[in-house]
Design a protein around this motif. Sequence first.
Motif, PDB file in Angstrom:
ATOM      1  N   ALA A   1      -6.746   1.430  -5.928  1.00 32.01           N
ATOM      2  CA  ALA A   1      -6.699   2.613  -5.051  1.00 32.01           C
ATOM      3  C   ALA A   1      -7.960   3.432  -5.333  1.00 32.01           C
ATOM      4  O   ALA A   1      -8.010   4.214  -6.276  1.00 32.01           O
ATOM      5  CB  ALA A   1      -5.443   3.426  -5.322  1.00 32.01           C
ATOM      6  N   ARG A   2      -9.000   3.195  -4.513  1.00 34.08           N
ATOM      7  CA  ARG A   2     -10.333   3.738  -4.818  1.00 34.08           C
ATOM      8  C   ARG A   2     -10.325   5.256  -4.833  1.00 34.08           C
ATOM      9  O   ARG A   2     -11.023   5.890  -5.652  1.00 34.08           O
ATOM     10  CB  ARG A   2     -11.347   3.228  -3.778  1.00 34.08           C
ATOM     11  CG  ARG A   2     -12.792   3.402  -4.186  1.00 34.08           C
ATOM     12  CD  ARG A   2     -13.188   2.519  -5.361  1.00 34.08           C
ATOM     13  NE  ARG A   2     -13.241   1.111  -4.984  1.00 34.08           N
ATOM     14  CZ  ARG A   2     -13.169   0.102  -5.870  1.00 34.08           C
ATOM     15  NH1 ARG A   2     -13.069   0.342  -7.159  1.00 34.08           N
ATOM     16  NH2 ARG A   2     -13.200  -1.147  -5.469  1.00 34.08           N
ATOM     17  N   ASP A   3      -9.570   5.874  -3.954  1.00 37.36           N
ATOM     18  CA  ASP A   3      -9.544   7.338  -3.913  1.00 37.36           C
ATOM     19  C   ASP A   3      -8.895   7.910  -5.182  1.00 37.36           C
ATOM     20  O   ASP A   3      -9.370   8.890  -5.753  1.00 37.36           O
ATOM     21  CB  ASP A   3      -8.845   7.848  -2.648  1.00 37.36           C
ATOM     22  CG  ASP A   3      -7.463   7.226  -2.419  1.00 37.36           C
ATOM     23  OD1 ASP A   3      -7.136   6.202  -3.070  1.00 37.36           O
ATOM     24  OD2 ASP A   3      -6.720   7.763  -1.574  1.00 37.36           O
TER      25      ASP A   3
ATOM     26  N   PRO B   1       2.630  -2.055   4.292  1.00 38.98           N
ATOM     27  CA  PRO B   1       2.982  -0.729   3.746  1.00 38.98           C
ATOM     28  C   PRO B   1       4.110  -0.870   2.734  1.00 38.98           C
ATOM     29  O   PRO B   1       4.824  -1.883   2.728  1.00 38.98           O
ATOM     30  CB  PRO B   1       3.466   0.052   4.976  1.00 38.98           C
ATOM     31  CG  PRO B   1       3.035  -0.728   6.153  1.00 38.98           C
ATOM     32  CD  PRO B   1       2.926  -2.149   5.724  1.00 38.98           C
ATOM     33  N   ASP B   2       4.251   0.143   1.902  1.00 40.53           N
ATOM     34  CA  ASP B   2       5.322   0.096   0.911  1.00 40.53           C
ATOM     35  C   ASP B   2       6.667  -0.033   1.614  1.00 40.53           C
ATOM     36  O   ASP B   2       6.891   0.544   2.684  1.00 40.53           O
ATOM     37  CB  ASP B   2       5.282   1.387   0.068  1.00 40.53           C
ATOM     38  CG  ASP B   2       6.101   1.235  -1.197  1.00 40.53           C
ATOM     39  OD1 ASP B   2       6.470   0.097  -1.532  1.00 40.53           O
ATOM     40  OD2 ASP B   2       6.363   2.252  -1.840  1.00 40.53           O
TER      41      ASP B   2
ATOM     42  N   GLY C   1     -14.071  -3.752  -0.449  1.00 37.02           N
ATOM     43  CA  GLY C   1     -13.778  -2.958   0.738  1.00 37.02           C
ATOM     44  C   GLY C   1     -12.287  -2.762   0.886  1.00 37.02           C
ATOM     45  O   GLY C   1     -11.499  -3.343   0.130  1.00 37.02           O
ATOM     46  N   PRO C   2     -11.897  -1.930   1.870  1.00 39.72           N
ATOM     47  CA  PRO C   2     -10.488  -1.561   1.986  1.00 39.72           C
ATOM     48  C   PRO C   2      -9.623  -2.650   2.606  1.00 39.72           C
ATOM     49  O   PRO C   2     -10.077  -3.443   3.417  1.00 39.72           O
ATOM     50  CB  PRO C   2     -10.531  -0.328   2.892  1.00 39.72           C
ATOM     51  CG  PRO C   2     -11.780  -0.473   3.682  1.00 39.72           C
ATOM     52  CD  PRO C   2     -12.757  -1.190   2.810  1.00 39.72           C
ATOM     53  N   LEU C   3      -8.369  -2.648   2.183  1.00 39.09           N
ATOM     54  CA  LEU C   3      -7.345  -3.496   2.778  1.00 39.09           C
ATOM     55  C   LEU C   3      -6.514  -2.658   3.745  1.00 39.09           C
ATOM     56  O   LEU C   3      -6.350  -1.453   3.556  1.00 39.09           O
ATOM     57  CB  LEU C   3      -6.415  -4.039   1.693  1.00 39.09           C
ATOM     58  CG  LEU C   3      -7.034  -5.031   0.700  1.00 39.09           C
ATOM     59  CD1 LEU C   3      -6.104  -5.224  -0.495  1.00 39.09           C
ATOM     60  CD2 LEU C   3      -7.330  -6.360   1.388  1.00 39.09           C
ATOM     61  N   ALA C   4      -6.006  -3.316   4.781  1.00 37.21           N
ATOM     62  CA  ALA C   4      -5.127  -2.647   5.736  1.00 37.21           C
ATOM     63  C   ALA C   4      -3.875  -3.493   5.938  1.00 37.21           C
ATOM     64  O   ALA C   4      -3.901  -4.719   5.755  1.00 37.21           O
ATOM     65  CB  ALA C   4      -5.850  -2.441   7.066  1.00 37.21           C
ATOM     66  N   ALA C   5      -2.799  -2.826   6.303  1.00 36.73           N
ATOM     67  CA  ALA C   5      -1.555  -3.550   6.569  1.00 36.73           C
ATOM     68  C   ALA C   5      -1.818  -4.650   7.587  1.00 36.73           C
ATOM     69  O   ALA C   5      -2.501  -4.431   8.591  1.00 36.73           O
ATOM     70  CB  ALA C   5      -0.490  -2.586   7.068  1.00 36.73           C
ATOM     71  N   GLY C   6      -1.296  -5.824   7.305  1.00 37.98           N
ATOM     72  CA  GLY C   6      -1.495  -6.965   8.191  1.00 37.98           C
ATOM     73  C   GLY C   6      -2.601  -7.889   7.755  1.00 37.98           C
ATOM     74  O   GLY C   6      -2.708  -9.015   8.248  1.00 37.98           O
ATOM     75  N   ASP C   7      -3.464  -7.419   6.820  1.00 35.69           N
ATOM     76  CA  ASP C   7      -4.563  -8.265   6.339  1.00 35.69           C
ATOM     77  C   ASP C   7      -4.033  -9.428   5.519  1.00 35.69           C
ATOM     78  O   ASP C   7      -2.983  -9.332   4.868  1.00 35.69           O
ATOM     79  CB  ASP C   7      -5.533  -7.464   5.444  1.00 35.69           C
ATOM     80  CG  ASP C   7      -6.489  -6.601   6.243  1.00 35.69           C
ATOM     81  OD1 ASP C   7      -6.561  -6.769   7.480  1.00 35.69           O
ATOM     82  OD2 ASP C   7      -7.154  -5.749   5.614  1.00 35.69           O
TER      83      ASP C   7
ATOM     84  N   ILE D   1       0.850  -1.193   0.000  1.00 36.67           N
ATOM     85  CA  ILE D   1       0.000   0.000   0.000  1.00 36.67           C
ATOM     86  C   ILE D   1       0.887   1.245   0.000  1.00 36.67           C
ATOM     87  O   ILE D   1       1.732   1.407   0.873  1.00 36.67           O
ATOM     88  CB  ILE D   1      -0.930  -0.008   1.227  1.00 36.67           C
ATOM     89  CG1 ILE D   1      -1.931  -1.163   1.104  1.00 36.67           C
ATOM     90  CG2 ILE D   1      -1.652   1.321   1.358  1.00 36.67           C
ATOM     91  CD1 ILE D   1      -2.918  -1.236   2.236  1.00 36.67           C
ATOM     92  N   ARG D   2       0.684   2.081  -1.012  1.00 38.35           N
ATOM     93  CA  ARG D   2       1.483   3.297  -1.147  1.00 38.35           C
ATOM     94  C   ARG D   2       0.860   4.441  -0.349  1.00 38.35           C
ATOM     95  O   ARG D   2      -0.361   4.516  -0.196  1.00 38.35           O
ATOM     96  CB  ARG D   2       1.574   3.713  -2.616  1.00 38.35           C
ATOM     97  CG  ARG D   2       2.160   2.664  -3.528  1.00 38.35           C
ATOM     98  CD  ARG D   2       3.623   2.397  -3.191  1.00 38.35           C
ATOM     99  NE  ARG D   2       4.197   1.432  -4.120  1.00 38.35           N
ATOM    100  CZ  ARG D   2       4.761   1.760  -5.274  1.00 38.35           C
ATOM    101  NH1 ARG D   2       4.828   3.012  -5.654  1.00 38.35           N
ATOM    102  NH2 ARG D   2       5.260   0.829  -6.058  1.00 38.35           N
ATOM    103  N   THR D   3       1.702   5.362   0.069  1.00 39.43           N
ATOM    104  CA  THR D   3       1.202   6.511   0.821  1.00 39.43           C
ATOM    105  C   THR D   3       0.384   7.446  -0.066  1.00 39.43           C
ATOM    106  O   THR D   3      -0.358   8.284   0.445  1.00 39.43           O
ATOM    107  CB  THR D   3       2.368   7.299   1.446  1.00 39.43           C
ATOM    108  OG1 THR D   3       3.300   7.622   0.409  1.00 39.43           O
ATOM    109  CG2 THR D   3       3.065   6.479   2.525  1.00 39.43           C
ATOM    110  N   ALA D   4       0.512   7.311  -1.405  1.00 35.99           N
ATOM    111  CA  ALA D   4      -0.257   8.164  -2.317  1.00 35.99           C
ATOM    112  C   ALA D   4      -1.754   7.922  -2.196  1.00 35.99           C
ATOM    113  O   ALA D   4      -2.568   8.756  -2.608  1.00 35.99           O
ATOM    114  CB  ALA D   4       0.183   7.909  -3.760  1.00 35.99           C
ATOM    115  N   SER D   5      -2.147   6.769  -1.652  1.00 36.86           N
ATOM    116  CA  SER D   5      -3.567   6.420  -1.547  1.00 36.86           C
ATOM    117  C   SER D   5      -3.956   6.196  -0.091  1.00 36.86           C
ATOM    118  O   SER D   5      -3.194   5.635   0.690  1.00 36.86           O
ATOM    119  CB  SER D   5      -3.846   5.139  -2.340  1.00 36.86           C
ATOM    120  OG  SER D   5      -5.156   4.668  -2.069  1.00 36.86           O
TER     121      SER D   5
END
Length: 272
Positions: free
Chosen positions: A158-160, A269-270, A245-251, A113-117
Motif C-alpha cells: 500500500a504505497r500511500d 476489493p475487500d 505500479g498500482p493494482l485495480a480490482a479485476g486485474d 484491496i482495503r479501503t484504508a489505501s
Amino acid sequence: MKYCRFLFENKTHYGAVEDRAGEPWIVDLTRAPEEDLAFRLEHGRATSWSFDFEPMPLTAADLLPPVTPSKIVCVGRNYRDHVKELGNEIPTEPLLFFKPPSSLLKPGGVIRIRTASTRVDFEGELALVIGQRARKLSPLAGWRAFVRGYTLANDVTARDLQKKDGQWTRAKGFDTFCPVGPIVSDELDPEAGLTIETRINNEVRQHASTLDFIFPIPALLAYITAALTLEPGDLVLTGTPAGVGPLAAGDRVEVSIPGLGVLANTVAPDAD
Ligand code: MG
C-alpha cells in the motif's frame, strides 16, 4: 529438486514436481524437508502419505504457498532503477523490513484491496527459501548450503500508507499482500542471472535480471543473519526491479522466472 505444497483429498501434501512435455506435473507425494515448520505442524495431524497418487498437472492442483515461514524478511531498494523511480537515494547498506506470515497468499488466490489505501502496488520478486538455521553467515562463501531453493513472490504494497505511516507494518502487512509460489526449486542459479518479469493483464510491466541487484545474495544473507537467525522455511524477498505500479480490482498479476513457473493472482476489493 522441485516441489510444491497442495491440498489433496482435504489433506495437506508436499509434491515432487517434474516437467512432462514442457509442463510441470506433480508426480509423487514426497516427504517435505523434515525441518520445515509446516511439516512439523502437519505431520501426524493433517498429512498422510498415499501410495496410489496419480500424477496430475500442477495447474490442476489446489496449490498452497510452498512454505510456511516463521518470518518473511524483505529487502527494499535492491535494484538501481527501482530506487530512482521512487526518488530515493542508492542505499549504502540493505534496507530490511518484515511481512507477517499472515499476509501469505496461495498461487491463484485473490489479493484484497482495503479501503484504508488508495494505491496498492505490485512488486514482483525472487524469494529465497532457507533450508537450515542460519546466523552470522560469511559474506564471502558458503551461503548456498543454507538456501533450500527459490520461489516467486509478490511484495504487494500500500504505497500511500508506506509514506503516511513511516513504519511499513500496515503498508506491507495486510492479509493477502504476500502471494508466494507456485513451486520451490534449487535447479537455478541467481548469481548466473535470472530474468524476472511481472505482467498485469498480460502486459509486461517489470523485466529485469537478478544480476542488477545492488546487494547480491551473499551480502544480503550476511547482513540479515548478522542481526537475526533465519529458520528453515523462512523466506527472504530480494527486492523488486523498476516498473512498479498500482493494482485495480479485476486485474490479473503474474510474476515469472524461467524454471520457477508463474505466480498468478487476481485482485478484488475487500470481501467484508
Ligand atoms: Mg519489495
